[in-house]
Enzyme design. Structure first.
Site, PDB file in Angstrom:
ATOM      1  N   GLU A  47       0.586  -1.501   0.000  1.00 36.60           N
ATOM      2  CA  GLU A  47      -0.081  -0.419   0.255  1.00 36.60           C
ATOM      3  C   GLU A  47       0.834   0.809   0.108  1.00 36.60           C
ATOM      4  OE1 GLU A  47      -0.008  -2.288   2.068  1.00 36.60           O
ATOM      5  OE2 GLU A  47      -2.073  -2.851   2.899  1.00 36.60           O
ATOM      6  N   CYS A  79      -0.509  -0.031   7.568  1.00 28.93           N
ATOM      7  CA  CYS A  79      -0.881   0.437   6.720  1.00 28.93           C
ATOM      8  C   CYS A  79      -1.835   1.317   6.164  1.00 28.93           C
ATOM      9  CB  CYS A  79      -0.625  -0.440   5.520  1.00 28.93           C
ATOM     10  SG  CYS A  79       1.051  -1.215   5.112  1.00 28.93           S
TER      11      CYS A  79
END
Lengths: 335, 335
Positions: A47, A79
């Site tokens: 991500e 994330c």
């Protein structure tokens, strides 16, 4: 998601210890504005890589990610928080995180008002990290038991000699399978009798750069000059005879997901009796010995109705002529 | 010769006891004027069938025949004489007759002034009647040893139960292989312990019309109520423990060409030690027993260097799911 799965499966990304993950950022028109994948422990998560790729274009985008964004700070930050801070509007997740330490990312995102859809192509995402998922869900590593045997089920001759029951193509294939695991496991008796190196080696018998952890289980001391104690790879002695204790320790204390069991007949029988073998790989050598060491020890089975049945997944001939061996891959369960 | 070989291989012609033979008669322009093939013991030989088909057109023709025309009077007259009497001008032969009783046809033809060419596509003609040729050349039948074993080389559990180590598709396949042989062979111990029928049966467990000879070898008497003594097929008790004596007797006194050895581990070991196994068919069942009856007895091998190596000819998965077995076909020689 197709693209995210493809990114996650980028060749040469290690399968251990971290899961393989892919992420794609899309704008409102479905155009890709950023993508990324995880490249191994200590490097940015998928991500974060995708957010960096997109820059300002991440604001208002949809993030498509193969695994639930993590919610904890390990060697990298969480994330879920990074997605919130980047202003992502919507997140589509394939597999939910089976790791209780890292899970919770979906809840964190939703709490921040981000729309989340989870479960799309989850089976494919699980398959990307099959042993990692298994280990987190079951609290122990996935166990592949490999053995080589003659047609009459011998792993060594009467005098103990066994070089070689399997042919060279079969032995090279074994190294390929070893490389896909993160742990080699044998018993103290195998170390005492065979003194194996248990490293993953190439066709020139040279060790690869990445090596599984070499583990010996059993209560006996190891000879100080055992090959397994050399500096070619890390090694560990677990002073237990209990397969489940050994596996749980490997999962809990050493973050291991996939054990390649190459022990002798007694250790193999202990794992089989405990129901702790998840995959069996047998190299059948077209040779006969008549007598010798059995490939598997006593399983407590006395009548044919109690035989341990396996499901055949694959049968492949390796090598040809005098070197032809047959590799059979089996699982205890049909599914 | 292509056509003659094709005629010889006509489906449903029995492989035993007579060789399969095809014959084509050609005129000077290469046009076929007659053809024929042997249809089994007691029926006209291929040459006689072709001559009958051609009638007067046989005079001056070239006879193309897959096997050297016979020179002796069995249940039918000598074919060499029939070709001479029909006025054939030239004879092209593939395989020379390996049967010393019937051989000499080429010499007889040449003595009558007929031009003879022998050896054209001889290998294909031999393959048509492989075990028949083997038996005539070697003075004993070709021996196929079949056994079923678990991954760990067991043919039965510790209590002697073995129904079923092999799956139903594997057992049906075994009947197909039995049907291609002319002799079933076991030892007196197998009769005492397993009391097998040793018949060739179809999918409904009904015996086929043509049955191999059922042979038991060994010095012990057979129980009078043994299944092998029923009227489903002929049977024979050879009171010897010597594999070579048994095979030579089967060839000499009973005109047998292909033995299917299904005895226990001791009998199999005796044949292996005597070098009298020409083909090994193993059905590997993906199951484990841990203990139990070994598929093969002591071969006198104590170290891995002396292991009996076989060459893998074929590996085939039979059945699927819980019924998947792997059939391995092997020979002791590479060629």
């Amino acid at each position: 998601m197709q693209r995210a799965l493809h990114l996650a499966a980028t060749p040469d990304v290690p399968h251990h210890p971290n899961p393989r993950v892919g992420c794609v950022l899309l704008d409102d028109d479905g155009r890709t504005v950023g993508e990324g994948h995880h490249r191994g422990a200590g490097t940015p998560h998928a991500e974060v890589a995708a957010l960096a790729d997109a820059g300002e274009a991440a604001r208002g985008a949809t993030a498509v990610v193969t695994l639930e964004p993590c919610n904890h700070t390990g060697r990298t930050g969480p994330c879920a928080q990074a997605l919130i801070e980047a202003g992502v509007r919507r997140v589509v997740v394939a597999q939910r995180d089976p790791n209780p330490v890292a899970a919770g990312g979906v809840a964190t995102l939703e709490a921040a008002g981000i729309e989340v859809e989870a479960g799309l192509r989850a089976a494919e995402a699980r398959a990307l990290n099959a042993s990692w998922t298994f280990a987190h869900e079951r609290g122990r590593p996935y166990v592949t038991w490999k053995f080589a045997a003659t047609l009459d089920g011998r792993s060594a001759a009467a005098d103990g000699t066994s070089r070689w029951v399997s042919s060279r193509p079969a032995r090279l294939d074994t190294h390929r399978l070893r490389a896909a695991c993160d742990t080699m496991l044998v018993g103290t008796n195998t170390v005492a009798v065979d003194d194996p190196r248990l490293t993953v080696r190439d066709e020139q018998d040279q060790p690869l750069a990445t090596q599984p952890l070499r583990v010996v289980m059993g209560e006996r001391d190891l000879p100080a000059d055992s090959a397994i104690l050399d500096d070619a790879a890390p090694s560990l002695h677990l002073r237990t005879r209990d397969p489940l204790v050994a596996l749980q320790t490997l999962r809990r204390d050493h973050d291991r997901h996939h054990v390649f069991l190459e022990g002798g007949p007694t250790l193999a029988a202990a794992f089989l009796r405990a129901g702790l073998v998840d995959e069996v790989v047998t190299y059948v050598a077209p040779m006969l010995l008549g007598t010798g060491r059995n490939a598997v020890g006593d399983l407590g089975i006395t009548t044919i109705a109690d035989a341990r049945h396996l499901y055949l997944r694959d049968a492949t001939v390796l090598g040809s002529g005098a070197e032809a061996n047959v590799r059979l891959t089996m699982t205890p369960e049909e599914t």
